[in-house]
Scaffold this motif. Structure first.
Motif, short mmCIF file in Angstrom:
data_model
loop_
_atom_site.label_atom_id
_atom_site.label_comp_id
_atom_site.label_asym_id
_atom_site.label_seq_id
_atom_site.Cartn_x
_atom_site.Cartn_y
_atom_site.Cartn_z
N ALA A 122 6.78 -3.47 -5.03
CA ALA A 122 6.08 -3.51 -3.74
C ALA A 122 6.95 -2.76 -2.63
O ALA A 122 6.38 -2.03 -1.77
CB ALA A 122 5.81 -4.91 -3.19
N LYS A 123 8.31 -2.98 -2.79
CA LYS A 123 9.26 -2.52 -1.67
C LYS A 123 9.25 -0.89 -1.77
O LYS A 123 9.30 -0.13 -0.86
CB LYS A 123 10.81 -2.92 -1.88
CG LYS A 123 10.52 -4.52 -1.03
CD LYS A 123 12.00 -5.18 -1.47
CE LYS A 123 12.01 -6.51 -0.71
NZ LYS A 123 13.38 -7.07 -0.81
N GLY A 124 9.28 -0.42 -3.02
CA GLY A 124 9.33 0.74 -3.40
C GLY A 124 8.13 1.61 -2.76
O GLY A 124 8.44 2.92 -2.25
N ILE A 125 6.97 1.10 -3.05
CA ILE A 125 5.86 1.78 -2.71
C ILE A 125 5.73 1.73 -1.12
O ILE A 125 5.33 2.81 -0.28
CB ILE A 125 4.52 0.98 -3.25
CG1 ILE A 125 4.63 1.16 -4.50
CG2 ILE A 125 3.17 1.70 -2.49
CD1 ILE A 125 3.38 0.47 -5.49
N ALA A 126 5.97 0.59 -0.53
CA ALA A 126 6.07 0.30 1.12
C ALA A 126 7.00 1.49 1.58
O ALA A 126 6.73 1.91 2.66
CB ALA A 126 6.63 -0.98 1.34
N ALA A 127 8.34 1.76 1.03
CA ALA A 127 9.02 2.47 1.46
C ALA A 127 8.55 3.82 1.63
O ALA A 127 8.73 4.54 2.70
CB ALA A 127 10.45 2.80 0.52
N CYS A 128 7.86 4.27 0.56
CA CYS A 128 7.02 5.67 0.49
C CYS A 128 5.98 5.65 1.62
O CYS A 128 5.87 6.66 2.29
CB CYS A 128 6.37 5.75 -0.83
SG CYS A 128 5.49 7.29 -0.87
N CYS A 129 5.42 4.66 1.83
CA CYS A 129 4.17 4.46 3.00
C CYS A 129 4.93 4.64 4.14
O CYS A 129 4.34 5.48 5.12
CB CYS A 129 3.49 3.27 2.94
SG CYS A 129 2.58 3.06 1.47
N TYR A 130 6.08 4.20 4.47
CA TYR A 130 6.55 4.03 5.78
C TYR A 130 7.12 5.29 6.11
O TYR A 130 7.25 5.86 7.34
CB TYR A 130 7.71 2.96 5.73
CG TYR A 130 7.06 1.32 6.40
CD1 TYR A 130 6.28 1.19 7.39
CD2 TYR A 130 7.41 0.57 5.45
CE1 TYR A 130 5.74 -0.02 7.47
CE2 TYR A 130 6.74 -0.80 5.57
CZ TYR A 130 5.89 -1.17 6.58
OH TYR A 130 5.34 -2.26 6.95
N MET A 131 7.98 6.07 5.12
CA MET A 131 8.25 7.33 5.30
C MET A 131 7.29 8.41 5.68
O MET A 131 7.70 9.06 6.75
CB MET A 131 9.00 7.83 3.98
CG MET A 131 10.35 7.51 3.80
SD MET A 131 11.09 8.41 2.23
CE MET A 131 10.43 7.40 0.77
N TYR A 175 -0.95 -9.00 -8.50
CA TYR A 175 -0.80 -7.92 -9.50
C TYR A 175 -1.91 -6.95 -8.95
O TYR A 175 -1.44 -5.56 -9.05
CB TYR A 175 -0.87 -8.16 -10.82
CG TYR A 175 -0.61 -6.87 -11.99
CD1 TYR A 175 0.51 -6.40 -12.08
CD2 TYR A 175 -1.86 -6.42 -12.45
CE1 TYR A 175 0.58 -5.15 -13.01
CE2 TYR A 175 -1.62 -5.30 -13.39
CZ TYR A 175 -0.68 -4.78 -13.56
OH TYR A 175 -0.54 -3.66 -14.61
N LEU A 176 -2.97 -7.29 -8.73
CA LEU A 176 -4.25 -6.48 -8.40
C LEU A 176 -3.93 -5.69 -7.26
O LEU A 176 -3.93 -4.59 -6.78
CB LEU A 176 -5.52 -7.03 -8.43
CG LEU A 176 -6.93 -6.32 -7.92
CD1 LEU A 176 -6.96 -5.38 -8.92
CD2 LEU A 176 -7.80 -7.32 -7.85
N LYS A 177 -3.33 -6.35 -6.08
CA LYS A 177 -3.07 -5.83 -4.73
C LYS A 177 -1.90 -4.69 -4.95
O LYS A 177 -1.92 -4.00 -4.35
CB LYS A 177 -2.43 -7.12 -3.92
CG LYS A 177 -3.55 -7.98 -3.66
CD LYS A 177 -2.85 -9.19 -2.47
CE LYS A 177 -4.22 -10.16 -2.26
NZ LYS A 177 -3.23 -11.34 -1.49
N LEU A 178 -0.97 -4.95 -5.84
CA LEU A 178 0.05 -3.96 -6.11
C LEU A 178 -0.52 -2.84 -6.64
O LEU A 178 -0.06 -1.72 -6.39
CB LEU A 178 1.04 -4.71 -7.01
CG LEU A 178 2.36 -3.79 -7.32
CD1 LEU A 178 3.19 -3.50 -6.13
CD2 LEU A 178 3.33 -4.34 -8.43
N LYS A 179 -1.22 -2.92 -7.67
CA LYS A 179 -1.94 -1.82 -8.35
C LYS A 179 -2.75 -0.90 -7.31
O LYS A 179 -2.90 0.30 -7.20
CB LYS A 179 -2.82 -2.23 -9.45
CG LYS A 179 -1.93 -2.84 -10.44
CD LYS A 179 -0.83 -1.89 -11.10
CE LYS A 179 -1.46 -0.98 -12.09
NZ LYS A 179 -0.74 0.08 -12.82
N VAL A 180 -3.62 -1.65 -6.34
CA VAL A 180 -4.48 -0.89 -5.36
C VAL A 180 -3.88 -0.43 -4.42
O VAL A 180 -3.92 0.66 -4.30
CB VAL A 180 -5.49 -2.13 -4.83
CG1 VAL A 180 -5.94 -1.37 -3.81
CG2 VAL A 180 -6.63 -2.80 -5.88
N ALA A 181 -2.58 -1.02 -3.94
CA ALA A 181 -1.77 -0.21 -3.16
C ALA A 181 -0.93 0.96 -3.78
O ALA A 181 -0.89 1.91 -2.94
CB ALA A 181 -0.60 -1.36 -2.63
#
Length: 263
Positions: free
Chosen positions: A160-169, A108-114
């Motif tokens: 996590a996938k939603g944030i990662a998609a934003c990062c990869y875009m 959860y902490l990793k998700l919030k930091v990311a």
């Protein structure tokens, strides 16, 4: 909280001086002073005597918990934007890394930091708002997100996938972004679409208003993002009628929602 801060608090609660603590555990007063100011830490063999002296466990002395509560994780992460603003980019990144090292098992902490990546640039000092710094934060966020997706708790995978998609875009890896976006579930019914009506039937006007605001803000934000995308696309296609309509609609939505996209 580090051990020095814990010792300060315990000593004050017990009402003893640095000299009294030093004498009790067999060290000098300057040694205790260095513990409390963070210049050094007690020798491992002194942990048990110090804990006994204060009547606490070694876990309590070290501020150790088996799992980081979500509320505490939220509190810790909430402090990070202020560090970026006050102390600069490097200090903010170091704080992120220090938290993850301290609680390596907290998905959860990793998700919030990311998740800070989506708004971090708003908190960078003007001189820190560079593509290099943004890319560095993005790479760090993706490392954390991929850790979660490779073996973390499945309840965090959607976010996590939603944030990662934003990062990869934003990094230009459009195929990876699309792959994650297509894996996100689409709810058949959003409870918030019916909750306002339920509140009205009950006569709970305050709750009806609160839920309605939440729904309007959520979907209004989505509509605004769509409008901005339509505006940009129409501009590139030289579809001026759509540009005019989308621009006016975007301005109205911004005023209603209190957002400023700079459209």
């Amino acid at each position: 909280m580090n051990i020095g801060t814990t010792i300060v608090n315990l000593r004050r609660e017990k009402g003893v001086t640095q000299e009294q603590l030093a004498r009790a555990v067999g060290v000098s007063k300057p040694a205790v002073s260095k513990w409390e100011t963070g210049q050094s830490c007690p020798d491992i063999q002194l942990l048990a005597p110090i804990a006994r002296y204060f009547g606490v466990t070694i876990d309590a002395l070290l501020s150790f918990t088996r799992a980081l509560p979500r509320e505490e994780a939220d509190r810790l992460v909430k402090e990070i934007p202020g560090i970026f603003e006050r102390d600069g980019f490097q200090a903010g990144m170091e704080r992120c890394a220090a938290l993850v090292r301290e609680y390596p098992d907290s998905q959860y902490l990793k998700l919030k930091v990311a998740g800070l990546y989506t708004t971090c640039v708003l908190h960078f000092r003007e001189e820190d708002r560079t593509e290099e710094n943004l890319a560095r934060f993005r790479e760090y966020a993706l490392e954390l997100l991929e850790e979660i997706l490779s073996g973390g708790e499945s309840r965090y995978w959607v976010q996590a996938k939603g944030i990662a998609a934003c990062c990869y875009m934003q990094s230009g890896d459009y195929d990876r972004a699309e792959a994650y976006l297509r894996e996100l579930p689409v709810p058949e019914i959003d409870p918030d679409s019916l909750l306002p009506a339920l509140c009205l039937y009950r006569g709970d006007w305050e709750q009806a208003a609160a839920v309605s605001r939440r729904v309007i803000r959520r979907y209004g934000n989505m509509a605004l993002q769509g409008m901005v995308t339509l505006l940009r696309s129409a501009w590139e296609l030289e579809d001026w009628d759509t540009v005019r309509c989308a621009s006016e609609a975007s301005k109205t939505l911004e005023e209603m929602l209190g957002f400023r996209t700079g459209t």
